[in-house]
Scaffold this active site. Structure first.
Site, PDB file in Angstrom:
ATOM      1  N   TYR A 170      -3.568   1.722   3.596  1.00  0.00           N
ATOM      2  CA  TYR A 170      -2.486   2.344   4.375  1.00  0.00           C
ATOM      3  C   TYR A 170      -2.656   3.864   4.432  1.00  0.00           C
ATOM      4  CZ  TYR A 170       0.084  -2.041   3.352  1.00  0.00           C
ATOM      5  OH  TYR A 170       0.467  -3.340   3.205  1.00  0.00           O
ATOM      6  N   GLU A 187      19.347   2.485   5.994  1.00  0.00           N
ATOM      7  CA  GLU A 187      20.683   2.190   5.458  1.00  0.00           C
ATOM      8  C   GLU A 187      21.109   0.767   5.834  1.00  0.00           C
ATOM      9  OE1 GLU A 187      22.947   5.382   7.129  1.00  0.00           O
ATOM     10  OE2 GLU A 187      22.634   6.702   5.392  1.00  0.00           O
ATOM     11  N   LYS A 213      -2.622  -2.049  -3.588  1.00  0.00           N
ATOM     12  CA  LYS A 213      -3.475  -3.206  -3.315  1.00  0.00           C
ATOM     13  C   LYS A 213      -4.956  -2.826  -3.272  1.00  0.00           C
ATOM     14  CE  LYS A 213       0.341  -4.707  -0.378  1.00  0.00           C
ATOM     15  NZ  LYS A 213       0.912  -3.402  -0.022  1.00  0.00           N
ATOM     16  N   ASP A 257       6.129  -0.048  -1.831  1.00  0.00           N
ATOM     17  CA  ASP A 257       4.913  -0.802  -1.571  1.00  0.00           C
ATOM     18  C   ASP A 257       3.928   0.050  -0.785  1.00  0.00           C
ATOM     19  OD1 ASP A 257       3.790  -3.808  -1.390  1.00  0.00           O
ATOM     20  OD2 ASP A 257       3.395  -2.791   0.505  1.00  0.00           O
ATOM     21  N   HIS A 302      -5.611  -7.529  -1.785  1.00  0.00           N
ATOM     22  CA  HIS A 302      -4.960  -7.401  -0.478  1.00  0.00           C
ATOM     23  C   HIS A 302      -5.244  -8.595   0.442  1.00  0.00           C
ATOM     24  CE1 HIS A 302      -3.383  -4.023   2.372  1.00  0.00           C
ATOM     25  NE2 HIS A 302      -2.880  -5.188   2.686  1.00  0.00           N
ATOM     26  N   GLN A 308       1.992 -11.883  -1.885  1.00  0.00           N
ATOM     27  CA  GLN A 308       2.710 -11.177  -0.810  1.00  0.00           C
ATOM     28  C   GLN A 308       2.137 -11.638   0.535  1.00  0.00           C
ATOM     29  OE1 GLN A 308       2.775  -6.792   0.925  1.00  0.00           O
ATOM     30  NE2 GLN A 308       3.564  -6.752  -1.157  1.00  0.00           N
TER      31      GLN A 308
END
Length: 316
Positions: free
Chosen positions: A53, A265, A82, A48, A113, A181
């Protein structure tokens, strides 16, 4: 048995249920590239990003290198970006520039967005008072539909849209959004929005599924709370894994951002966690609190949103 790690969208394609977020305040290109490479090795397949960003070039480079090296095939990864407010006048050109920055031929998902239109020069995260324009969502959405028609993306959707704003969009949309989202986590459960989106076959994707710890606007309240700690202890898990699994059990995809190998992880192992009915009941008792409120899109003079209530309608 591990739950299915994909959900089918209304546009026919599948979205991996755990996504790798790439927003970083410092936006260090090399760190982002390395994190995406590491994420691929761990099994993440949903990435994403967004124009605002600044991470599109790093995400694109890491993914295209992995594809060129034969480590993955393009169709094995799901890539979202976005449309920022300054590009509402021309989503097609904006998406073409995103693809150019990423070195890719198409996106899997392209989202509006925010329900906010800004002047063409306002390509920064926090707009000034003079940067706002009236949002003509019908024209914006027509541009998004054109992106789909041209094969620049496989699905289109929304981000940060309330139930009311989606309802208004559906009055004129030829294509129903595949995704909305939004902020969603055990302390902001989005019950009404999830119900409405479910009725309209719109998939809810959760950003900040841990409450955004580490972000300037974020909070550690979600993962530090005693209820999640208690559930985590019971299952020999971490509070973060409990929060992520809760989102997945609501059939939402969760977009989690950490560039730390240990946390990456830990986050993907949430797929294997099992929560029981009592755990879910305990989470429902948590007091709700929205963390990213979007105050920077609200003012009493130039913004179409004079209050947070205007921006989020009944979903705040």
């Amino acid at each position: 048995m591990r739950m299915s790690n994909e959900v089918r969208l209304n546009c026919g394609i599948k979205i991996p249920i755990i996504g790798f977020g790439t927003y970083s305040f410092h936006n260090d290109r090399q760190k982002t590239e390395l994190a995406v490479q590491m994420a691929l090795k761990m099994g993440y397949r949903h990435f994403d990003t967004a124009k605002i960003y600044g991470s599109e070039p790093a995400v694109g480079k890491a993914l295209t290198e992995a594809i060129m090296d034969g480590r993955i095939r393009r169709e094995e990864v799901f890539v979202t970006s976005k449309l920022w407010g300054c590009d509402h006048h021309d989503p097609v050109s904006a998406l073409k520039k995103t693809l150019e920055r990423m070195g890719m031929e198409y996106l899997d998902m392209y989202l509006v967005h925010w329900p906010v239109k800004l002047k063409e020069w306002a390509c920064y995260p926090v707009p000034m008072e003079d940067d706002f324009e009236d949002l003509d969502l019908e024209t914006t959405w027509r541009g998004m539909e054109k992106c789909l028609d041209l094969g620049l993306c496989r699905c289109i959707g929304l981000s940060n849209f309330s139930s009311n704003k989606i309802q208004n969009l559906l009055h004129f949309a030829s294509i129903t959004p595949a995704v909305n989202q939004v902020e969603m986590h055990p302390m902001w459960r989005q019950t009404r929005l999830r119900e409405y989106c479910g009725e309209e076959k719109i998939h809810v994707s959760a950003y900040s599924p841990l409450g955004g710890p580490g972000n300037s606007w974020g909070s550690t309240a979600v993962v530090d709370g005693p209820i999640l700690h208690s559930i985590a202890l019971k299952h020999n898990a971490t509070p973060a894994q409990v929060a992520l699994k809760w989102g997945m059990l609501k059939r939402s995809s969760v977009i989690v951002k950490s560039f730390s190998q240990q946390r990456m992880e830990e986050n993907i192992k949430a797929l294997d966690l099992k929560l029981d009915a009592q755990d879910l009941l305990e989470i429902e008792k948590l007091e709700e609190r929205k963390i990213l409120r979007g105050e920077f899109f609200v003012n009493e003079t130039t913004s179409p949103y004079k209050s947070l209530q205007d921006l989020w309608d009944e979903d705040v």
